[in-house]
Design an enzyme around this catalytic site. Structure first.
Site, PDB file in Angstrom:
ATOM      1  N   THR A  60     128.202  47.655 -49.232  1.00 60.72           N
ATOM      2  CA  THR A  60     129.006  48.587 -48.386  1.00 60.72           C
ATOM      3  C   THR A  60     130.506  47.964 -48.853  1.00 60.72           C
ATOM      4  O   THR A  60     131.268  48.819 -48.855  1.00 60.72           O
ATOM      5  CB  THR A  60     128.845  48.268 -46.901  1.00 60.72           C
ATOM      6  N   TYR A  93     128.083  56.694 -45.623  1.00 56.98           N
ATOM      7  CA  TYR A  93     128.998  56.540 -46.927  1.00 56.98           C
ATOM      8  C   TYR A  93     128.059  56.332 -47.812  1.00 56.98           C
ATOM      9  O   TYR A  93     126.910  56.021 -47.877  1.00 56.98           O
ATOM     10  CB  TYR A  93     130.169  55.456 -46.832  1.00 56.98           C
ATOM     11  N   THR A 115     124.971  44.185 -47.220  1.00 60.06           N
ATOM     12  CA  THR A 115     124.560  43.438 -45.789  1.00 60.06           C
ATOM     13  C   THR A 115     123.378  43.285 -45.592  1.00 60.06           C
ATOM     14  O   THR A 115     122.455  42.566 -44.791  1.00 60.06           O
ATOM     15  CB  THR A 115     125.161  44.013 -44.552  1.00 60.06           C
ATOM     16  N   ASP A 116     122.245  44.332 -46.141  1.00 60.42           N
ATOM     17  CA  ASP A 116     120.995  44.370 -45.855  1.00 60.42           C
ATOM     18  C   ASP A 116     119.814  43.231 -46.180  1.00 60.42           C
ATOM     19  O   ASP A 116     119.282  42.912 -45.268  1.00 60.42           O
ATOM     20  CB  ASP A 116     120.200  45.741 -46.381  1.00 60.42           C
ATOM     21  N   LYS A 138     121.346  39.225 -40.055  1.00 64.35           N
ATOM     22  CA  LYS A 138     122.104  40.453 -39.739  1.00 64.35           C
ATOM     23  C   LYS A 138     121.406  40.857 -38.505  1.00 64.35           C
ATOM     24  O   LYS A 138     120.111  41.144 -38.470  1.00 64.35           O
ATOM     25  CB  LYS A 138     121.731  41.524 -40.753  1.00 64.35           C
ATOM     26  N   GLU A 183     100.028  28.255 -31.050  1.00 69.27           N
ATOM     27  CA  GLU A 183      99.237  29.466 -30.893  1.00 69.27           C
ATOM     28  C   GLU A 183      97.909  29.229 -31.709  1.00 69.27           C
ATOM     29  O   GLU A 183      97.050  30.225 -31.420  1.00 69.27           O
ATOM     30  CB  GLU A 183     100.045  30.559 -31.432  1.00 69.27           C
TER      31      GLU A 183
HETATM   32  N1  DAS Z   1     122.528  49.519 -47.878  1.00 70.10           N
HETATM   33  C1  DAS Z   1     123.475  48.158 -47.358  1.00 70.10           C
HETATM   34  C2  DAS Z   1     123.260  47.319 -48.565  1.00 70.10           C
HETATM   35  O1  DAS Z   1     123.685  47.456 -49.788  1.00 70.10           O
HETATM   36  C3  DAS Z   1     125.031  48.581 -47.316  1.00 70.10           C
HETATM   37  C4  DAS Z   1     125.543  47.251 -46.579  1.00 70.10           C
HETATM   38  O2  DAS Z   1     125.425  47.439 -45.429  1.00 70.10           O
HETATM   39  O3  DAS Z   1     126.142  46.673 -47.418  1.00 70.10           O
HETATM   40  O4  DAS Z   1     123.012  46.241 -48.032  1.00 70.10           O
END
Ligand code: DAS
Length: 358
Positions: free
Chosen positions: A42, A56, A122-123, A195, A315
């Site tokens: 992103t 986007y 970010t994923d 995240k 557990e």
């Molecule tokens: N799809 C997500 C990624 O590329 C977009 C982001 O949050 O960066 O990890």
């Protein structure tokens, strides 16, 4: 004796050039050198309008354009960019992890490189940051950074996140703290951070808290990592040719053995069980996992619960079953550590030591 005009011109030119280079070198040497390795996400995304903060296309803007959009960086460091990939990070592969880590490792060996920034989606940012934390032998700052909104959106977060990342990567006091992540003014440990919100700018947190903050170009540190990392790691990307297949299967009420059977037949070296609670395993799944263990597959008990850590022999009788517990690592990070650990050992007791130490 008057110098012949050509010789005078040439001497003047040489003096001018060496003087300019000298001053340029001085200007250059007065600032740290930071390399930005861009992978997409992103932070390189673009939306149709300023109102598109969540709708986007990721991985569109090239690294040179990202850097050109931040002239403030010139006051922080000498920054240059390399476009390693241009992908959304959910599509990362083990091969791409290895490629990126090898490039980071090569750059940190260069005397003219003082710090590295990796721009990333970010994923899976937390997985890449942890992987680099485990395998890049350096004390130089490595900072992974992303954004929750594309640069085209109102109140986009990418520019300040990137500026903060370069500040941290250019700072001597960032050295030796392992791989870092700068998001939302915070400096997080690449090991601890995940995240935790999938649509807000305060997405990245750690249950153990950030290491510090970066505000208006200055770092404020409050703690340092205690788990092994980077220069103190026994792992080295320069010695890793491939990563063993390690997969995750989540558990939940009514879970059938279907996924465990399918993954178990796919040639995996370890299975990360993402259990509820403290890594609980349904009674009908215990024999399935024990059978996989008997076939040589390592079983790593992790938890789908965000915080806390899995207690060994609580557990499940892990000693009796010869299973490993993932400590405080969530399944996605336990997979990374297991894959790295299996490049060195196949001994479950060694694997457990590694999970305690990293
Ligand atoms: N799809 C997500 C990624 O590329 C977009 C982001 O949050 O960066 O990890």
């Amino acid at each position: 004796m008057r110098m012949n005009p050509w010789r005078r011109w040439l001497t003047g030119l040489v003096l001018a050039v060496t003087g300019a280079v000298g001053s340029a070198q001085y200007a250059v040497s007065s600032q740290p050198n930071v390399v930005v390795l861009a992978t997409g996400g992103t932070i390189a995304g673009a939306g149709a309008s300023a109102l598109n903060s969540a709708t986007y296309a990721a991985a569109k803007v090239p690294v040179d354009k990202l850097l050109a959009g931040l002239p403030e960086l010139t006051k922080v460091a000498n920054v240059r960019g390399e476009q390693v990939f241009q992908i959304a990070s959910e599509s990362f592969t083990n091969e791409q992890l290895l490629t990126l880590a090898r490039r980071v490792s090569a750059l940190v060996k260069q005397a003219d490189v003082d710090g590295i920034v990796v721009t990333h989606g970010t994923d899976t940012l937390e997985e890449t940051a942890y992987f680099l934390n485990l395998v890049v032998r350096t004390s130089k700052p490595i900072v992974v950074v992303g954004s929750m909104r594309p640069g085209t959106a109102l109140s986009a977060d990418g520019a300040l996140n990137l500026y903060d990342a370069v500040v941290v990567a250019a700072s001597n006091d960032s050295a030796g703290k392992g791989v870092l992540v700068t998001m939302n003014d915070e400096i997080q440990s690449g090991r601890d951070v995940s995240k935790n919100v999938n649509i807000k700018t305060n997405a990245f947190t750690s249950q153990w808290g950030p290491l510090g903050m970066v505000v208006e170009g200055k770092n404020y540190w409050f703690r340092a990592p205690v788990k092994r990392h980077t220069g103190g790691s026994e792992f080295n990307i320069d010695e890793i040719t491939s990563l063993a297949p390690v997969e995750i299967v989540y558990s939940y009420g009514n879970v059938p053995r279907t996924a465990f059977d399918a993954v178990g037949k796919s040639g995996i070296k370890a299975l990360v069980h993402g259990g509820p609670g403290n890594g609980s395993v349904a009674d009908r799944i215990v024999p399935v996992l024990r059978d996989l263990r008997a076939k040589g597959v390592h079983i790593i008990r992790s938890s789908r619960v965000a915080d806390g850590f899995v207690l060994r022999n609580a557990e499940q009788p892990d000693d009796q079953y010869d299973w490993v517990v993932a400590h405080d690592l969530r399944p996605q990070k336990a997979r990374i550590l297991a894959a790295v650990a299996l490049t060195k050992t196949n001994d479950p007791k060694e694997l457990q030591r590694i999970f305690w130490e990293y």
